[in-house]
Design a protein around this motif. Structure first.
Motif, PDB file in Angstrom:
ATOM      1  N   MET A   1       0.848  -1.174   0.000  1.00 19.63           N
ATOM      2  CA  MET A   1       0.000   0.000   0.000  1.00 19.63           C
ATOM      3  C   MET A   1       0.898   1.242   0.000  1.00 19.63           C
ATOM      4  SD  MET A   1      -2.949   1.231   2.670  1.00 19.63           S
ATOM      5  CE  MET A   1      -3.785  -0.314   2.522  1.00 19.63           C
ATOM      6  N   ALA A   2       0.587   2.192  -0.819  1.00 17.26           N
ATOM      7  CA  ALA A   2       1.374   3.415  -0.928  1.00 17.26           C
ATOM      8  C   ALA A   2       0.923   4.448   0.103  1.00 17.26           C
ATOM      9  CB  ALA A   2       1.230   3.989  -2.324  1.00 17.26           C
ATOM     10  N   HIS A   3       1.883   5.238   0.551  1.00 16.71           N
ATOM     11  CA  HIS A   3       1.615   6.334   1.488  1.00 16.71           C
ATOM     12  C   HIS A   3       2.120   7.637   0.883  1.00 16.71           C
ATOM     13  CE1 HIS A   3       0.956   3.149   4.370  1.00 16.71           C
ATOM     14  NE2 HIS A   3       0.673   4.019   5.312  1.00 16.71           N
ATOM     15  N   ARG A   4       1.476   8.728   1.229  1.00 20.66           N
ATOM     16  CA  ARG A   4       1.914  10.071   0.857  1.00 20.66           C
ATOM     17  C   ARG A   4       1.771  10.948   2.097  1.00 20.66           C
ATOM     18  NH1 ARG A   4      -1.018  13.120  -3.906  1.00 20.66           N
ATOM     19  NH2 ARG A   4       0.616  12.178  -5.138  1.00 20.66           N
ATOM     20  N   TYR A   5       2.864  11.606   2.473  1.00 23.03           N
ATOM     21  CA  TYR A   5       2.859  12.515   3.624  1.00 23.03           C
ATOM     22  C   TYR A   5       2.705  13.950   3.142  1.00 23.03           C
ATOM     23  CZ  TYR A   5       4.278   9.007   7.049  1.00 23.03           C
ATOM     24  OH  TYR A   5       4.311   7.932   7.891  1.00 23.03           O
ATOM     25  N   TRP A   6       1.914  14.728   3.865  1.00 22.40           N
ATOM     26  CA  TRP A   6       1.711  16.153   3.592  1.00 22.40           C
ATOM     27  C   TRP A   6       2.338  16.949   4.716  1.00 22.40           C
ATOM     28  CZ3 TRP A   6      -1.381  18.280  -0.412  1.00 22.40           C
ATOM     29  CH2 TRP A   6      -1.981  17.334  -1.239  1.00 22.40           C
ATOM     30  N   CYS A   7       3.067  18.009   4.368  1.00 23.16           N
ATOM     31  CA  CYS A   7       3.693  18.899   5.345  1.00 23.16           C
ATOM     32  C   CYS A   7       2.648  19.881   5.862  1.00 23.16           C
ATOM     33  CB  CYS A   7       4.846  19.657   4.673  1.00 23.16           C
ATOM     34  SG  CYS A   7       5.593  20.909   5.710  1.00 23.16           S
ATOM     35  N   ASP A   8       2.595  20.043   7.182  1.00 23.44           N
ATOM     36  CA  ASP A   8       1.651  20.977   7.797  1.00 23.44           C
ATOM     37  C   ASP A   8       2.098  22.425   7.636  1.00 23.44           C
ATOM     38  OD1 ASP A   8      -0.801  20.421   8.832  1.00 23.44           O
ATOM     39  OD2 ASP A   8      -0.160  20.343  10.918  1.00 23.44           O
ATOM     40  N   GLU A   9       3.387  22.638   7.431  1.00 24.88           N
ATOM     41  CA  GLU A   9       3.930  23.992   7.370  1.00 24.88           C
ATOM     42  C   GLU A   9       3.738  24.636   5.998  1.00 24.88           C
ATOM     43  OE1 GLU A   9       4.926  24.948  10.364  1.00 24.88           O
ATOM     44  OE2 GLU A   9       4.671  22.875  11.003  1.00 24.88           O
ATOM     45  N   CYS A  10       3.996  23.889   4.930  1.00 22.28           N
ATOM     46  CA  CYS A  10       4.010  24.502   3.599  1.00 22.28           C
ATOM     47  C   CYS A  10       3.177  23.760   2.555  1.00 22.28           C
ATOM     48  CB  CYS A  10       5.455  24.631   3.101  1.00 22.28           C
ATOM     49  SG  CYS A  10       6.267  23.050   2.747  1.00 22.28           S
ATOM     50  N   GLY A  11       2.575  22.649   2.917  1.00 18.46           N
ATOM     51  CA  GLY A  11       1.750  21.916   1.965  1.00 18.46           C
ATOM     52  C   GLY A  11       2.523  20.983   1.054  1.00 18.46           C
ATOM     53  N   PRO A  19       5.468   2.785   2.902  1.00 20.42           N
ATOM     54  CA  PRO A  19       5.381   3.579   4.133  1.00 20.42           C
ATOM     55  C   PRO A  19       6.723   4.063   4.686  1.00 20.42           C
ATOM     56  CG  PRO A  19       3.864   1.744   4.255  1.00 20.42           C
ATOM     57  CD  PRO A  19       4.666   1.556   2.996  1.00 20.42           C
ATOM     58  N   ALA A  20       7.730   3.206   4.718  1.00 23.52           N
ATOM     59  CA  ALA A  20       9.019   3.598   5.301  1.00 23.52           C
ATOM     60  C   ALA A  20       9.694   4.686   4.464  1.00 23.52           C
ATOM     61  CB  ALA A  20       9.931   2.383   5.426  1.00 23.52           C
ATOM     62  N   ASP A  21       9.670   4.551   3.146  1.00 28.02           N
ATOM     63  CA  ASP A  21      10.299   5.556   2.282  1.00 28.02           C
ATOM     64  C   ASP A  21       9.560   6.886   2.334  1.00 28.02           C
ATOM     65  OD1 ASP A  21      12.353   3.895   1.468  1.00 28.02           O
ATOM     66  OD2 ASP A  21      11.288   3.200  -0.322  1.00 28.02           O
ATOM     67  N   ALA A  22       8.247   6.842   2.375  1.00 28.98           N
ATOM     68  CA  ALA A  22       7.463   8.081   2.443  1.00 28.98           C
ATOM     69  C   ALA A  22       7.744   8.817   3.751  1.00 28.98           C
ATOM     70  CB  ALA A  22       5.975   7.777   2.303  1.00 28.98           C
ATOM     71  N   GLU A  23       7.817   8.082   4.847  1.00 26.65           N
ATOM     72  CA  GLU A  23       8.106   8.720   6.136  1.00 26.65           C
ATOM     73  C   GLU A  23       9.513   9.313   6.127  1.00 26.65           C
ATOM     74  OE1 GLU A  23       7.871   7.858  10.917  1.00 26.65           O
ATOM     75  OE2 GLU A  23       8.001   6.145   9.545  1.00 26.65           O
ATOM     76  N   ARG A  24      10.480   8.568   5.587  1.00 28.01           N
ATOM     77  CA  ARG A  24      11.858   9.072   5.519  1.00 28.01           C
ATOM     78  C   ARG A  24      11.923  10.363   4.717  1.00 28.01           C
ATOM     79  NH1 ARG A  24      15.115   8.819   1.599  1.00 28.01           N
ATOM     80  NH2 ARG A  24      14.067   7.097   0.540  1.00 28.01           N
ATOM     81  N   ARG A  25      11.224  10.415   3.580  1.00 28.46           N
ATOM     82  CA  ARG A  25      11.222  11.628   2.753  1.00 28.46           C
ATOM     83  C   ARG A  25      10.559  12.797   3.486  1.00 28.46           C
ATOM     84  NH1 ARG A  25      11.556  10.262  -3.037  1.00 28.46           N
ATOM     85  NH2 ARG A  25      10.987  12.417  -3.467  1.00 28.46           N
ATOM     86  N   HIS A  26       9.511  12.504   4.239  1.00 27.18           N
ATOM     87  CA  HIS A  26       8.820  13.533   5.021  1.00 27.18           C
ATOM     88  C   HIS A  26       9.772  14.124   6.069  1.00 27.18           C
ATOM     89  CE1 HIS A  26       5.396  15.612   6.752  1.00 27.18           C
ATOM     90  NE2 HIS A  26       5.572  15.025   7.918  1.00 27.18           N
ATOM     91  N   LEU A  27      10.489  13.255   6.763  1.00 26.70           N
ATOM     92  CA  LEU A  27      11.439  13.714   7.777  1.00 26.70           C
ATOM     93  C   LEU A  27      12.588  14.500   7.138  1.00 26.70           C
ATOM     94  CD1 LEU A  27      11.550  10.535  10.039  1.00 26.70           C
ATOM     95  CD2 LEU A  27      10.329  12.684  10.460  1.00 26.70           C
TER      96      LEU A  27
END
Length: 73
Positions: A1-11, A19-27
């Motif tokens: 299953m794919a995940h996409r993270y959205w930044c609260d500060e800038c969108g 999931p692991a790669d998406a979280e790493r990119r978000h961080l």
């Protein structure tokens, strides 16, 4: 299953990744663009695709015999 993270500060949003790669990119985004700010935002999980097409085809296949029977009379 794919995940996409959205930044609260800038969108900013990550691409759809596992999931692991998406979280790493978000961080990584937060570290580079919002240093000192705790990562926040929301996550999207995998998209449903093709659901309407399948539903339409199913309805058509169920109604076709009824329509044929009604026209035959």
């Amino acid at each position: 299953m794919a995940h996409r993270y959205w930044c609260d500060e800038c969108g900013h949003r990550t691409p759809r990744l596992d999931p692991a790669d998406a979280e790493r990119r978000h961080l990584e985004h937060y570290a580079a663009h919002h240093p000192g700010t705790a990562p926040a935002g929301h996550v999207e999980t995998g998209r449903r695709t093709g659901g309407c097409a399948c539903l339409g085809l199913t309805v058509l296949l169920l109604l076709l015999p009824l329509l044929a029977a009604a026209c035959h009379r």
